[in-house]
Design a protein around this motif. Structure first.
Motif: not given
Ligand code: FMN
Length: 501
Positions: A349-353, A453-459, A465-466, A482-496
């Motif tokens: 789903a994450l790879c869908a065009k 949103q795609r992960l939510y509907v896939a779950a 759940g998601c 371990g991200l470098d100084d310029s990189s950030r985590l923007l969003y997290l989506v939990a599923a299971g």
């Protein structure tokens, strides 16, 4: 001029420097825009929705048909699949409605407008979609397709029969999240865009999506108060609507009452940080250089890539649109493995065009890197993994049980420790700034919202759940990964696996 990394860092959460914030309940923003005195054109609710599996919709199997005719029923289907009211909570002060798209704090900052051009049964003009009525409020009786095409830079030959314009109202989210709210304005709008794109794919309608346009031009066309509400995305249904009417007179200014509708509370607080950063991204003319492969610039080692498995046929417990309409945030995770077929389905789903029939990733998608922390996934050691959506590859960056620590980083939302997987959306903000200027932040965040949103509907389709997570200690998250100084985590989506899906 503010950069993405400056905005992001200024609005970061730090465990040791969290300032208290009380919610001003009497001035809670209205979740629906009000246009007193204008009756909406009601869309028919009793329409048949397309019956398909979520994966066939995602892959855009029909390819997308140009020159589609559009009538009120078709428009109704699109809105029912995109941003409809799906659940009700009873409160002493009145019923509260949840929607088909997730939204941080259920504050629903996103609004949708349409420019119609030859939709059967609808006068050409500009309308606002009112989810509470499932109707369209006529804002401009003048056809606006020609000026809109000029604003988006899209030629109006093969005129779109309908164009969707998505905006966000800053204060809806800022009431709770203050200056950090712009993040949620963008992520939430990404969630709605994904629903719109999936609806159009499901209905086999060819479309074009852009986050680039003359901002002031479009805000003026919509008649919004751009200190409060701003356009973020335009989705145009491709093909020949009626040849767009040439305007016999310039666009008329809208009435002050319409502009005032962007005000959603008696007592609003202005956050100049948000306005300044949004405005810094205005007027961009295009990338200054090709964007390097984002995943190679997060400061992480190169994983040993492996091909993602094909999802098995028939693993979904319900099809689209049932999954979309039943989607809710689930937090009742249990420590039960996510099976390999389900994990493959998530990864696929994450790879869908982005587009039906499309082969390449869009330049917007390239602004974001995708990864995950596997905790309890069949056939996968616990660890931090990256995904290469262009090649459909997955690779382990480092082994380890990271989700417990990530749970603490996500403001100790303890239930997250039970989720089988934490999906991660990351970017090197310095590179984004250099190539796209501050507007690049909009791209990365809206793409992250779309994938969330795609992960939510896939779950939901998989019987799992998601839940999206915007609340995290930003510095700690970057450090754990371990991200470098310029990189950030923007969003997290939990599923299971959840107790009751
Ligand atoms: C961008 C974003 C961030 C979110 N962050 C959190 C979070 O940190 N914690 C949480 O419990 N829920 C979070 N949620 C879930 C929302 O609270 C949820 O979508 C909202 O209450 C509407 O409920 P529903 O998703 O069940 O329709 C987030 C959702 C989004 C879209």
């Amino acid at each position: 001029m503010k950069t993405s990394i400056q905005y992001h860092d200024e609005t970061s959460y730090d465990r040791h420097r969290m300032s208290g914030h009380y919610l001003d309940w009497p001035n809670q923003p209205a979740v629906f825009k009000a246009y007193p005195g204008i009756d909406p054109v009601l869309l028919p609710k009793d329409v048949e929705l397309p019956d398909a599996s979520f994966w066939s919709v995602l892959s855009g199997q029909g390819g997308g048909v140009m020159n589609r005719e559009m009538d009120l029923e078709e428009l109704s289907r699109i809105f029912l699949l995109c941003y409809t009211l799906t659940a009700k909570a009873r409160h002493p002060e009145g019923d509260f409605y949840f929607r088909s798209a997730a939204s941080a704090g259920a504050l629903y900052p996103t609004e949708i407008y349409i420019a119609s051009n030859g939709v059967k049964g609808l006068k050409d003009g500009l309308y606002h979609f009112a989810p509470q009525h499932h109707g369209l409020v006529l804002l401009r009786e003048q056809p606006v397709t020609t000026p809109l095409s000029a604003i988006t830079g899209k030629p109006d030959t093969g005129a779109p029969v309908v164009s969707f314009i998505l905006t966000a109202i800053y204060f809806r989210s800022a009431w709770k999240y203050r200056a950090r709210a712009y993040r949620y304005n963008l992520l939430d709008t990404g969630h709605v865009i994904e629903n719109l794109a999936s609806a159009l794919k499901a209905l086999n309608v060819s479309f074009d999506l852009t986050y680039d346009f003359d901002d002031q031009g479009i805000n003026h066309l919509l008649g919004v108060d751009e200190t409060r509400e701003v356009a973020l995305a335009v989705v145009q249904v491709e093909g020949a609507g009626a040849a767009p009417a040439v305007l016999s007179e310039p666009l008329r200014p809208v009435s002050p009452q319409l502009v005032m509708a962007s005000r959603v509370s008696q007592k609003e607080v202005d956050y100049p940080v948000i306005r300044d950063f949004h405005e810094a991204g205005m007027g961009k003319s295009g990338p200054t250089a090709p964007l390097p492969e984002m995943t190679n610039h997060l400061g992480l080692g190169r994983p040993a890539w492996q091909k993602i498995g094909e999802p098995s046929a028939g693993i979904e417990v319900m099809g689209y649109p049932e999954a979309l309409l039943r989607r809710r945030s689930k937090r009742n995770f249990i420590k039960k493995r996510v099976t390999k077929p389900c994990m493959d389905a998530f990864l696929k789903a994450l790879c869908a065009k982005d587009h039906p029939g499309g082969t390449d990733r869009s330049s917007y998608e390239e602004c974001l890197s995708v990864g995950f922390l596997a905790a309890n996934v069949e056939g996968m050691d616990p660890g931090f993994y990256l995904v290469d959506p262009a090649k459909s590859f997955v690779g382990k960056v480092k082994p380890g049980a990271f989700t417990e620590t990530m749970t603490s980083i996500c403001l100790d939302q303890a239930w997250l420790a039970y989720a089988g997987v934490h999906f991660l959306f990351m970017a090197n903000l310095d590179i984004l700034d250099r190539v796209h200027g501050p507007r690049g932040y909009r791209y990365a965040m809206m793409v992250a919202g779309r994938l969330g949103q795609r992960l939510y509907v896939a779950a939901t389709a998989l019987g799992l759940g998601c839940c999206g997570i915007g609340a995290l200690y930003d510095g700690e998250a970057a450090e754990l990964l371990g991200l470098d100084d310029s990189s950030r985590l923007l969003y997290l989506v939990a599923a299971g696996t959840v107790k009751k899906a």
